[in-house]
Design a protein around this motif. Structure first.
Motif, PDB file in Angstrom:
ATOM      1  N   THR A  36      64.168  29.461   8.970  1.00  0.00           N
ATOM      2  CA  THR A  36      65.072  28.765   9.887  1.00  0.00           C
ATOM      3  C   THR A  36      66.189  28.027   9.167  1.00  0.00           C
ATOM      4  O   THR A  36      67.301  27.942   9.688  1.00  0.00           O
ATOM      5  CB  THR A  36      64.301  27.780  10.791  1.00  0.00           C
ATOM      6  N   LYS A  37      65.928  27.496   7.984  1.00  0.00           N
ATOM      7  CA  LYS A  37      66.932  26.735   7.239  1.00  0.00           C
ATOM      8  C   LYS A  37      67.250  27.358   5.888  1.00  0.00           C
ATOM      9  O   LYS A  37      68.310  27.140   5.329  1.00  0.00           O
ATOM     10  CB  LYS A  37      66.482  25.286   7.021  1.00  0.00           C
ATOM     11  N   SER A  38      66.290  28.103   5.347  1.00  0.00           N
ATOM     12  CA  SER A  38      66.415  28.695   4.019  1.00  0.00           C
ATOM     13  C   SER A  38      65.485  29.892   3.961  1.00  0.00           C
ATOM     14  O   SER A  38      64.530  29.974   4.742  1.00  0.00           O
ATOM     15  CB  SER A  38      66.009  27.661   2.969  1.00  0.00           C
ATOM     16  N   GLN A  39      65.735  30.804   3.040  1.00  0.00           N
ATOM     17  CA  GLN A  39      64.806  31.922   2.888  1.00  0.00           C
ATOM     18  C   GLN A  39      63.563  31.500   2.124  1.00  0.00           C
ATOM     19  O   GLN A  39      62.508  32.098   2.294  1.00  0.00           O
ATOM     20  CB  GLN A  39      65.494  33.113   2.223  1.00  0.00           C
ATOM     21  N   LEU A  55      67.547  32.991   9.650  1.00  0.00           N
ATOM     22  CA  LEU A  55      67.694  33.087  11.104  1.00  0.00           C
ATOM     23  C   LEU A  55      69.164  33.229  11.487  1.00  0.00           C
ATOM     24  O   LEU A  55      70.002  32.416  11.083  1.00  0.00           O
ATOM     25  CB  LEU A  55      67.084  31.854  11.787  1.00  0.00           C
ATOM     26  N   SER A  56      69.444  34.268  12.249  1.00  0.00           N
ATOM     27  CA  SER A  56      70.799  34.544  12.743  1.00  0.00           C
ATOM     28  C   SER A  56      70.654  35.293  14.064  1.00  0.00           C
ATOM     29  O   SER A  56      69.542  35.598  14.507  1.00  0.00           O
ATOM     30  CB  SER A  56      71.565  35.412  11.739  1.00  0.00           C
ATOM     31  N   ASP A  57      71.783  35.635  14.667  1.00  0.00           N
ATOM     32  CA  ASP A  57      71.747  36.376  15.929  1.00  0.00           C
ATOM     33  C   ASP A  57      71.132  37.765  15.783  1.00  0.00           C
ATOM     34  O   ASP A  57      70.777  38.391  16.775  1.00  0.00           O
ATOM     35  CB  ASP A  57      73.145  36.475  16.536  1.00  0.00           C
ATOM     36  N   GLU A  58      70.958  38.237  14.553  1.00  0.00           N
ATOM     37  CA  GLU A  58      70.295  39.526  14.328  1.00  0.00           C
ATOM     38  C   GLU A  58      68.904  39.541  14.968  1.00  0.00           C
ATOM     39  O   GLU A  58      68.437  40.576  15.449  1.00  0.00           O
ATOM     40  CB  GLU A  58      70.169  39.808  12.829  1.00  0.00           C
ATOM     41  N   VAL A  59      68.252  38.383  15.003  1.00  0.00           N
ATOM     42  CA  VAL A  59      66.901  38.291  15.548  1.00  0.00           C
ATOM     43  C   VAL A  59      66.859  38.724  17.020  1.00  0.00           C
ATOM     44  O   VAL A  59      65.835  39.192  17.508  1.00  0.00           O
ATOM     45  CB  VAL A  59      66.325  36.862  15.356  1.00  0.00           C
ATOM     46  N   LEU A  60      67.978  38.611  17.711  1.00  0.00           N
ATOM     47  CA  LEU A  60      68.024  38.989  19.135  1.00  0.00           C
ATOM     48  C   LEU A  60      67.816  40.487  19.348  1.00  0.00           C
ATOM     49  O   LEU A  60      67.558  40.918  20.475  1.00  0.00           O
ATOM     50  CB  LEU A  60      69.345  38.534  19.753  1.00  0.00           C
ATOM     51  N   GLU A  61      67.898  41.277  18.287  1.00  0.00           N
ATOM     52  CA  GLU A  61      67.661  42.721  18.369  1.00  0.00           C
ATOM     53  C   GLU A  61      66.165  43.053  18.349  1.00  0.00           C
ATOM     54  O   GLU A  61      65.791  44.210  18.519  1.00  0.00           O
ATOM     55  CB  GLU A  61      68.350  43.429  17.199  1.00  0.00           C
ATOM     56  N   TYR A  62      65.320  42.052  18.138  1.00  0.00           N
ATOM     57  CA  TYR A  62      63.873  42.260  18.045  1.00  0.00           C
ATOM     58  C   TYR A  62      63.243  42.212  19.432  1.00  0.00           C
ATOM     59  O   TYR A  62      63.870  41.788  20.401  1.00  0.00           O
ATOM     60  CB  TYR A  62      63.259  41.216  17.109  1.00  0.00           C
ATOM     61  N   ASP A  63      61.989  42.658  19.528  1.00  0.00           N
ATOM     62  CA  ASP A  63      61.285  42.750  20.802  1.00  0.00           C
ATOM     63  C   ASP A  63      60.292  41.626  21.036  1.00  0.00           C
ATOM     64  O   ASP A  63      59.887  41.372  22.159  1.00  0.00           O
ATOM     65  CB  ASP A  63      60.530  44.089  20.866  1.00  0.00           C
ATOM     66  N   MET A  64      59.864  40.968  19.946  1.00  0.00           N
ATOM     67  CA  MET A  64      58.901  39.867  20.038  1.00  0.00           C
ATOM     68  C   MET A  64      59.288  38.810  19.020  1.00  0.00           C
ATOM     69  O   MET A  64      59.694  39.133  17.909  1.00  0.00           O
ATOM     70  CB  MET A  64      57.486  40.358  19.731  1.00  0.00           C
ATOM     71  N   ILE A  65      59.132  37.561  19.436  1.00  0.00           N
ATOM     72  CA  ILE A  65      59.351  36.441  18.524  1.00  0.00           C
ATOM     73  C   ILE A  65      58.037  35.674  18.414  1.00  0.00           C
ATOM     74  O   ILE A  65      57.327  35.512  19.421  1.00  0.00           O
ATOM     75  CB  ILE A  65      60.507  35.543  19.005  1.00  0.00           C
ATOM     76  N   VAL A  66      57.699  35.235  17.201  1.00  0.00           N
ATOM     77  CA  VAL A  66      56.426  34.551  16.959  1.00  0.00           C
ATOM     78  C   VAL A  66      56.702  33.196  16.310  1.00  0.00           C
ATOM     79  O   VAL A  66      57.434  33.106  15.322  1.00  0.00           O
ATOM     80  CB  VAL A  66      55.512  35.389  16.035  1.00  0.00           C
ATOM     81  N   LEU A  67      56.085  32.157  16.879  1.00  0.00           N
ATOM     82  CA  LEU A  67      56.209  30.790  16.374  1.00  0.00           C
ATOM     83  C   LEU A  67      54.854  30.344  15.828  1.00  0.00           C
ATOM     84  O   LEU A  67      53.942  30.033  16.597  1.00  0.00           O
ATOM     85  CB  LEU A  67      56.637  29.836  17.498  1.00  0.00           C
ATOM     86  N   PRO A  68      54.700  30.299  14.501  1.00  0.00           N
ATOM     87  CA  PRO A  68      53.452  29.804  13.933  1.00  0.00           C
ATOM     88  C   PRO A  68      53.329  28.291  14.159  1.00  0.00           C
ATOM     89  O   PRO A  68      54.330  27.608  14.403  1.00  0.00           O
ATOM     90  CB  PRO A  68      53.583  30.091  12.433  1.00  0.00           C
ATOM     91  N   GLY A  69      52.114  27.803  14.023  1.00  0.00           N
ATOM     92  CA  GLY A  69      51.885  26.365  14.113  1.00  0.00           C
ATOM     93  C   GLY A  69      52.035  25.715  12.755  1.00  0.00           C
ATOM     94  O   GLY A  69      52.791  26.175  11.906  1.00  0.00           O
ATOM     95  N   GLY A  70      51.260  24.658  12.564  1.00  0.00           N
ATOM     96  CA  GLY A  70      51.327  23.893  11.322  1.00  0.00           C
ATOM     97  C   GLY A  70      52.232  22.691  11.473  1.00  0.00           C
ATOM     98  O   GLY A  70      53.089  22.645  12.342  1.00  0.00           O
TER      99      GLY A  70
END
Length: 179
Positions: A36-39, A55-70
């Motif tokens: 999100t801020k750095s590789q 993270l960029s608008d390229e991610v919008l081409e994907y079909d699923m987004i996953v948010l880990p916890g922690g």
């Protein structure tokens, strides 16, 4: 082929982020991590991971987004406006939105969990709004998939795989001695 994007914010839970990536890649699914801020991203257990992309608008081409916890990864995801914009775009376009552990607090902030069956790490359910909280390892409600915590990482990843490449699940579960 469907594509999966796993968002990695500083302080993400190692098991929850990387288990999804591992299972998707074992199944031959296109799965990339997005910092999100750095590789270079440090996990909640001090493991430094290099994300595939920033993270960029390229991610919008994907079909699923996953948010880990922690922690503080989940808070860093929730408080990131670009993450919020992307998650809402996925949800509004009926793409798959997945979050595990404390990751669903982003869904609460965006009111995605309102009226939905969801789970999360115990103690975070008060940040999910008016939802139907379940004490289950994995909960699916429409295009929203939630997982409870680190112990749910493998069942959560297999549930995600069921939605992306259902024909790969049984063989991979056998190969990994999951069933």
């Amino acid at each position: 082929m469907m594509k999966v994007a796993v968002l990695l914010a500083e302080g993400f839970e190692t098991l929850e982020g990387l288990t999804v990536v591992d299972i998707m890649r074992r199944a031959g699914v296109c799965c990339h991590t997005f910092g999100t801020k750095s590789q270079k991203v440090r996990t909640s257990h001090d493991v430094v991971v290099e994300a595939d992309k920033l993270l960029s608008d390229e991610v919008l081409e994907y079909d699923m987004i996953v948010l880990p916890g922690g922690m503080p990864g989940s808070v860093n995801l929730r408080d990131d406006e670009k993450v919020n914009e992307v998650v809402m775009a996925f949800y509004n376009n009926n793409k798959l939105v997945a979050a595990i552990c404390a990751g669903p607090i982003t869904l609460g902030k965006l009111k995605i969990s309102e009226g939905k069956n969801v789970t999360c790490y115990p103690g975070f359910q008060d940040q999910l709004g008016n939802c139907n909280y379940k004490e289950e390892l994995v909960v699916v409600d429409g295009n929203v998939i939630t997982g409870r915590g680190p112990a749910a990482a493998i069942p959560f990843a297999f549930e995600l795989l069921k939605h992306i490449a259902p024909d790969k699940v049984e063989d991979l579960q056998k190969a990994m001695l999951f069933k």
